[in-house]
Write an enzyme that holds these catalytic residues in place. Structure first.
Site, mmCIF file in Angstrom:
data_model
loop_
_atom_site.group_PDB
_atom_site.id
_atom_site.type_symbol
_atom_site.label_atom_id
_atom_site.label_comp_id
_atom_site.label_asym_id
_atom_site.label_seq_id
_atom_site.Cartn_x
_atom_site.Cartn_y
_atom_site.Cartn_z
ATOM 1 N N ASN A 100 -2.454 7.291 -1.468
ATOM 2 C CA ASN A 100 -2.156 7.802 -0.268
ATOM 3 C C ASN A 100 -3.177 8.742 0.380
ATOM 4 O OD1 ASN A 100 -1.145 8.131 2.298
ATOM 5 N ND2 ASN A 100 0.581 9.662 1.431
ATOM 6 N N GLY A 101 -3.847 8.559 1.574
ATOM 7 C CA GLY A 101 -4.907 9.539 1.994
ATOM 8 C C GLY A 101 -6.224 9.151 2.200
ATOM 9 N N HIS A 505 0.684 14.192 43.975
ATOM 10 C CA HIS A 505 -0.530 14.402 43.639
ATOM 11 C C HIS A 505 -1.386 13.323 43.264
ATOM 12 C CE1 HIS A 505 0.290 18.363 45.095
ATOM 13 N NE2 HIS A 505 1.382 18.445 44.171
ATOM 14 N N LYS A 604 5.611 6.542 9.901
ATOM 15 C CA LYS A 604 6.547 7.685 10.151
ATOM 16 C C LYS A 604 5.982 9.025 9.942
ATOM 17 C CE LYS A 604 10.294 9.655 10.672
ATOM 18 N NZ LYS A 604 11.164 9.716 11.963
HETATM 19 C C1 AGP Z 1 7.811 10.166 17.044
HETATM 20 O O1 AGP Z 1 8.791 9.247 17.301
HETATM 21 C C2 AGP Z 1 6.843 9.608 16.438
HETATM 22 N N1 AGP Z 1 7.040 9.119 15.082
HETATM 23 C C3 AGP Z 1 5.632 10.468 16.126
HETATM 24 O O2 AGP Z 1 4.979 10.937 17.485
HETATM 25 C C4 AGP Z 1 5.829 11.648 15.492
HETATM 26 O O3 AGP Z 1 6.837 12.804 16.088
HETATM 27 C C5 AGP Z 1 4.762 12.621 15.098
HETATM 28 O O4 AGP Z 1 3.850 11.774 14.402
HETATM 29 C C6 AGP Z 1 4.952 13.868 14.397
HETATM 30 O O5 AGP Z 1 5.554 13.611 13.250
HETATM 31 P P1 AGP Z 1 6.242 15.145 12.371
HETATM 32 O O6 AGP Z 1 7.215 15.871 13.218
HETATM 33 O O7 AGP Z 1 6.585 14.396 11.071
HETATM 34 O O8 AGP Z 1 4.930 15.956 12.291
#
Ligand code: AGP
Length: 609
Positions: A100-101, A505, A604
């Protein structure tokens, strides 16, 4: 933005790993795979698509073993195909790797491996170089081979490695991507995140950056950057396995929307003493520290950034310190005015968003005091901060963030009141009134959620529309950004939020007959202004859905549909006003048949740049 799982024990590694991957599918779901050490040879099964495809591809009883690694992918290098799915193996098949990465110098390594060792690559991924590197260095000691491979790699990675020559071992390495090790009885685990292991263990190790873990059935050994074995405190997980299940809801997103009253209560109660004192665990900001701050910077991404926008309103109002809010991917490459008189606040649900982590490191390097508001305990952002303010929302599985947002708002309110009180610029009577107002929010939010059927009806009227606008003033304009993001990311409707005063605007040019406009009018002192903005869009034929406090019934005269939230202080309406927008987005996406928990092209936690 992938998920990895590893298991070494005496049970079916296949079942345990596939079940764990299912719990990590929110991290990436375009392809998946598993490698098992069966009878001293490595067998790999992998395929494009969801874990259910992998389950079908591994259904045969013959394919099993008691040691293995698995992966669910969010493609960065190489499109989602069977070949590019993980695990990747060395040419002789003795080494298998999940990752992962991103390996930033993979093209160089690929050329070098091909030129020097005649390696033939089977995929377009960056990850495959790792398997070949370990293989060329393998000389009877897997750990040493992994070390030498890591020395060659640049980038971010959490990797899991199995080897047919050492079938009773599983090795993992962490650098800038999340990794935990689960401590079992006669078995041990690795994973990208806690939900993958909740069914099996409660004791875990939080693996630090540049650490390597060697797992056998009865031991977990952790080696630091200098390759010295280190002893690490065991972390006890309080979340229960059920929290990573849907519990009868059709989608995790709906479950998490309905969990918000409890989540904000949990986040509040841990910080409010019976006599209303605010005590912020994990934050050691003294009166002197707070008085010394000349600036607050709030930096985050996506929904967390939207929570920061509300943070600006309340910190400036109650603590009287200038606040700048910025998206992390911009902040980290600007020359921001940050110094040792700056309080830098990073907000992140996952605590692993790479842009936010990099921005945090940038601010720290410039001398700022770093405070983070995080949901995942022990995550990188939390561990690299001076102070951590946990949102107690529990695991948030749905990609579209909901309960993390409302609990982040609670943290912004508590922080503003705490700093205002410490600085003496918030009168105790007003503070008490505000604390009382906060404590009423969980019940008020429950009553908003009871309007779900009304909101479903509105969604039924508008779900076929191809664009939607969200407008508001003051904190409502910040909430309208969040409402718009929710609709965009799960229903794929082209949604746009704009401060209502900005409409004339330019944006109003896009309003036509029947164009849906969600108008947030919850700010009492701006209500009249909002009524005129609603008239403006109505005059161009817009279909207006208005959101206002109960005592602003006049909205019904203007708007086509109205959703009322219980009366409360203007500062706190974002917590109540966002819920109808979350439900609206949810029902529109459900009516459009979208995959709500796993929207296309999203994941996520975004652990790459
Ligand atoms: C929001 O519904 C999204 N999954 C996405 O914008 C998320 O908020 C963003 O990637 C930040 O994630 P984090 O809060 O885990 O840093």
């Amino acid at each position: 933005m992938c998920g990895i799982v590893g298991y070494i024990g005496n049970n079916s590694a296949k079942e345990i790993i596939i079940d764990g991957l299912k719990k990590l599918e929110y991290r990436g779901y375009d392809s998946a795979g598993i490698a098992l050490n069966c009878n001293e040879s490595i067998e790999i099964r992998k395929c494009r698509g969801r874990i259910s495809n992998l389950e079908a591809a591994t259904a045969d009883k013959e394919f099993d073993g008691s040691v293995g690694i698995g992966h669910t992918r969010w493609a960065t290098h190489g499109s989602p195909t069977d070949e590019n799915a993980h695990p990747h193996a060395s040419m002789d098949g003795s080494i298998a790797v999940v990752h992962n990465g991103i390996i930033e110098n993979y093209t160089e390594l690929k050329e070098w491996l091909t030129k020097e060792y005649g390696v033939v690559f089977r995929s377009a991924t960056d990850t495959e170089v790792i398997a070949h590197l370990i293989n060329i260095y393998y000389d009877g000691d897997l750990l040493d081979a992994v070390y030498r491979a890591v020395d060659k790699m640049r980038g971010a990675y959490a990797i899991g490695v199995v080897c047919s020559h050492e079938p009773d071992k599983l090795i993992a390495v962490r650098k800038d991507s999340p990794l935990i090790a689960g401590i079992g009885d006669g078995c041990n685990f690795i994973a990208s995140d806690i939900p993958a292991l909740l069914k099996h263990v409660r004791q875990i190790y939080l693996i630090e950056n540049n650490e390597t873990v060697v797992l056998t059935r009865d031991r977990v050994q952790i080696y630091n950057q200098d390759r010295k074995e280190v002893k690490r405190d065991v972390f006890h997980v309080t979340w229960d396995a059920a929290s990573a299940e849907k519990e009868g809801y059709e989608h995790f997103m709906l479950k998490e929307i309905y969990e918000q009253p409890k989540a904000i209560e949990e986040t509040l109660n841990r910080r409010l003493s019976p006599d209303g004192e605010i005590c912020l665990d994990g934050i050691r900001l003294t009166k002197q520290d707070i008085e010394a701050f000349t600036k607050v910077y709030i930096v985050a991404c996506g929904t967390a950034y939207h929570a920061g926008l509300i943070g600006k309103y309340v910190i400036e109002k109650f603590a009287r310190i200038p606040v700048e809010v910025d998206v992390a991917s911009e902040f980290r490459y600007r020359e921001p005015f940050v110094d040792d008189k700056t309080l830098f606040i990073a907000i992140s649900q996952s605590g692993e968003t790479l842009d936010t982590l990099a921005a945090l490191r940038e601010a720290k390097a410039r001398g700022a005091r770093v405070l983070s508001v995080v949901n995942v305990v022990g995550s990188s952002v939390a561990r690299e901060s001076d102070d951590v303010f946990y949102t107690w929302a529990g695991p948030e599985i749905a990609v579209a963030s909901t309960k993390a947002y409302t609990t982040q708002l609670i943290c912004m309110y508590l922080l503003a009141l705490y700093m205002g009180s410490e600085k003496g610029c918030l009168e105790p009577e007003l503070r008490d009134e505000l604390v009382a107002g906060l404590s009423e929010l969980p019940d008020k939010l429950k009553s908003v959620l009871r309007r779900d059927s009304e909101i479903q009806e509105i969604a039924r009227q508008l779900y076929m529309k191809t664009q939607t606008f969200f407008i508001g003033r003051g904190t409502d304009s910040a909430v309208s950004y969040e409402g718009s993001l929710k609709l965009k990311e799960i229903s794929y409707i082209n949604s746009f939020a704009v401060a209502a005063g900005e409409l004339k605007h330019g944006t109003i040019a896009l309003i036509d007959e029947g164009t849906p406009v969600v108008a947030l009018a919850t700010q009492s002192r701006l209500f009249e202004k909002m009524l005129s903005n609603i008239e403006e869009v109505k005059a161009r034929g817009a279909f207006v859905v208005g959101v206002a406090q109960e005592n602003c019934r006049r909205l019904e005269e203007q708007a086509d549909r109205t959703i009322f939230i219980p009366d409360c202080r203007d500062e706190f309406t974002p917590i109540l006003a966002v819920a109808p927008l979350q439900l609206f987005a949810y029902h529109v996406a459900r009516l459009r048949g979208c995959d709500i928990d796993k929207p296309k092209n999203l994941a996520k936690s975004v652990t790459v740049e």
